[in-house]
Scaffold this active site. Structure first.
Site, PDB file in Angstrom:
ATOM      1  N   TYR A 184      23.122  27.899 -23.399  1.00  0.00           N
ATOM      2  CA  TYR A 184      21.861  28.492 -23.863  1.00  0.00           C
ATOM      3  C   TYR A 184      20.673  27.896 -23.112  1.00  0.00           C
ATOM      4  O   TYR A 184      19.716  28.593 -22.767  1.00  0.00           O
ATOM      5  CB  TYR A 184      21.732  28.252 -25.371  1.00  0.00           C
ATOM      6  CG  TYR A 184      20.641  29.030 -26.067  1.00  0.00           C
ATOM      7  CD1 TYR A 184      19.818  29.938 -25.398  1.00  0.00           C
ATOM      8  CD2 TYR A 184      20.437  28.879 -27.435  1.00  0.00           C
ATOM      9  CE1 TYR A 184      18.838  30.641 -26.057  1.00  0.00           C
ATOM     10  CE2 TYR A 184      19.468  29.590 -28.113  1.00  0.00           C
ATOM     11  CZ  TYR A 184      18.659  30.469 -27.418  1.00  0.00           C
ATOM     12  OH  TYR A 184      17.679  31.167 -28.080  1.00  0.00           O
ATOM     13  N   SER A 185      20.737  26.606 -22.861  1.00  0.00           N
ATOM     14  CA  SER A 185      19.647  25.924 -22.158  1.00  0.00           C
ATOM     15  C   SER A 185      19.359  26.567 -20.803  1.00  0.00           C
ATOM     16  O   SER A 185      18.200  26.727 -20.401  1.00  0.00           O
ATOM     17  CB  SER A 185      19.994  24.450 -21.975  1.00  0.00           C
ATOM     18  OG  SER A 185      19.067  23.793 -21.152  1.00  0.00           O
ATOM     19  N   LEU A 186      20.416  26.938 -20.082  1.00  0.00           N
ATOM     20  CA  LEU A 186      20.247  27.578 -18.772  1.00  0.00           C
ATOM     21  C   LEU A 186      19.531  28.918 -18.921  1.00  0.00           C
ATOM     22  O   LEU A 186      18.628  29.242 -18.151  1.00  0.00           O
ATOM     23  CB  LEU A 186      21.610  27.775 -18.123  1.00  0.00           C
ATOM     24  CG  LEU A 186      21.627  28.419 -16.725  1.00  0.00           C
ATOM     25  CD1 LEU A 186      20.950  27.508 -15.709  1.00  0.00           C
ATOM     26  CD2 LEU A 186      23.054  28.731 -16.297  1.00  0.00           C
ATOM     27  N   SER A 187      19.915  29.699 -19.923  1.00  0.00           N
ATOM     28  CA  SER A 187      19.283  30.999 -20.152  1.00  0.00           C
ATOM     29  C   SER A 187      17.813  30.854 -20.526  1.00  0.00           C
ATOM     30  O   SER A 187      17.004  31.745 -20.264  1.00  0.00           O
ATOM     31  CB  SER A 187      20.020  31.752 -21.268  1.00  0.00           C
ATOM     32  OG  SER A 187      21.367  31.990 -20.922  1.00  0.00           O
ATOM     33  N   GLU A 218      24.771  22.146 -27.465  1.00  0.00           N
ATOM     34  CA  GLU A 218      23.354  22.071 -27.781  1.00  0.00           C
ATOM     35  C   GLU A 218      23.066  22.272 -29.256  1.00  0.00           C
ATOM     36  O   GLU A 218      23.869  22.850 -29.996  1.00  0.00           O
ATOM     37  CB  GLU A 218      22.543  23.102 -26.983  1.00  0.00           C
ATOM     38  CG  GLU A 218      22.655  24.546 -27.472  1.00  0.00           C
ATOM     39  CD  GLU A 218      23.898  25.254 -27.024  1.00  0.00           C
ATOM     40  OE1 GLU A 218      24.696  25.645 -27.908  1.00  0.00           O
ATOM     41  OE2 GLU A 218      24.091  25.437 -25.814  1.00  0.00           O
ATOM     42  N   ASP A 230      35.690  29.444 -24.750  1.00  0.00           N
ATOM     43  CA  ASP A 230      34.768  28.315 -24.864  1.00  0.00           C
ATOM     44  C   ASP A 230      34.462  27.960 -26.321  1.00  0.00           C
ATOM     45  O   ASP A 230      34.331  26.790 -26.667  1.00  0.00           O
ATOM     46  CB  ASP A 230      33.467  28.630 -24.119  1.00  0.00           C
ATOM     47  CG  ASP A 230      33.656  28.610 -22.607  1.00  0.00           C
ATOM     48  OD1 ASP A 230      34.554  27.902 -22.135  1.00  0.00           O
ATOM     49  OD2 ASP A 230      32.904  29.318 -21.907  1.00  0.00           O
ATOM     50  N   GLY A 231      34.350  28.972 -27.180  1.00  0.00           N
ATOM     51  CA  GLY A 231      34.093  28.695 -28.592  1.00  0.00           C
ATOM     52  C   GLY A 231      35.217  27.895 -29.228  1.00  0.00           C
ATOM     53  O   GLY A 231      34.975  27.004 -30.058  1.00  0.00           O
TER      54      GLY A 231
END
Length: 307
Positions: A197-200, A155, A80-81
């Protein structure tokens, strides 16, 4: 007769991605294609430090040598990165990306290595759909001067370092009245980034086709401070209030320091990432495969006959 052109972007820190990149270049060249190969490291934003608080590379300065809008597609080899870095490299050119997972989760990737031969054949003859994903333009301004800018697919995160503590942010969304949020940090996310990150941090999952952004406080100091979803036609301005220096990270990679006299400005970018989909996009299938969403929460013992 025009020679078709393709690109290869690979994570040169992964031996398997490096090996496959060489094999792929040889295969495309033998088939009569003009091939440009580059490392995804060119899409890395650079890491700021107190002695060099701003590492600024203009958005159009990340385009790899030899890549242009005439390319039929580019194959991305990595996790993904790597996909995030490649997106910053080619989004301004509109090149479709065939993403192949050589990493771990591969939430953003379309195919696995064992599927690459068939995927490449489809890409070469144009048997695919294009899925566009919205991006953000993120800028740090001092007055009207742009100190730093970047394209963002997932994000933007703004927080204090090296130790986490309560920060106050004054945030203005569009023409709405500014609000003050006390939290350890702030996330502004695209629908693509809603599963990152938003989900976490407690934000909702937003399906990619929704024209929206979300603002998510990190560990807010208020029961009333919750994730906010709003139209992506709205701009966002963020002002640090009580902390003299914050650090901003875009897509988990690089960023810059933000001082009390600065503001962070975000808007939906004029550029989008164009992903090659070998079958019709099915977001819920990816949620099930990668995150276990929607699976039965109670295991059904196979030894018991169910009605």
């Amino acid at each position: 007769m025009n020679v078709p052109k393709a690109g290869i972007i690979y994570n040169d820190l992964k031996p398997i991605a490096s090996r496959v990149a060489i094999e792929l270049e040889e295969k495309l060249t033998a088939a009569g294609w003009d091939v440009c190969v580059t490392s995804s490291i060119g899409g890395i934003l650079g890491y700021a430090n107190p002695d060099s608080p701003i590492c600024h590379t203009p958005i159009d300065g990340l385009t790899p040598p030899g890549f242009d809008s005439d390319m039929k597609f580019a194959v991305v080899l990595g996790g993904d990165g790597t996909v995030l870095a490649a997106s910053r490299q080619v989004a301004p050119l509109g090149i479709p990306l065939l993403t192949v997972n050589t990493g771990h989760m591969g939430f953003l990737t379309e195919a696995y290595l064992n599927q690459l031969p068939q995927a490449l054949e489809q890409a070469m003859v144009g048997e695919y759909e294009i899925e566009e994903r919205a991006m953000l333009t993120v800028k740090v301004l001092r007055g009207e001067s742009v100190l730093w800018e970047a394209l963002c697919l997932n994000e933007m995160v703004l927080h204090r370092e090296p130790l986490t503590c309560m920060c106050h942010f004054e945030i203005a969304i569009g023409r709405h009245a500014p609000v003050d949020i006390a939290a350890d940090g702030i996330i502004v996310s695209t629908p693509t980034g809603s599963t990152a990150y938003s989900l976490s941090a407690g934000g909702p999952v937003v399906t990619p086709g929704i024209s929206a952004l979300q603002l998510v406080p990190i560990c807010p100091h208020s029961l009333a401070s919750r994730a906010l979803v709003f139209p992506d036609t709205e701009t966002v301005n963020i002002y640090p209030v009580n902390i003299p220096r914050l650090v901003m990270v875009v897509d988990g990679n690089g960023g810059c320091y933000v001082f009390s006299e600065d503001r962070v400005y975000l808007e939906r970018s004029q550029y989008s990432v164009r992903f090659i989909r070998l079958q019709p996009p099915e977001f819920f299938r990816i949620l099930r495969e990668k995150l276990g969403w929607g699976l039965p929460h109670i295991a059904k013992p196979t030894s018991v006959e169910l009605p």
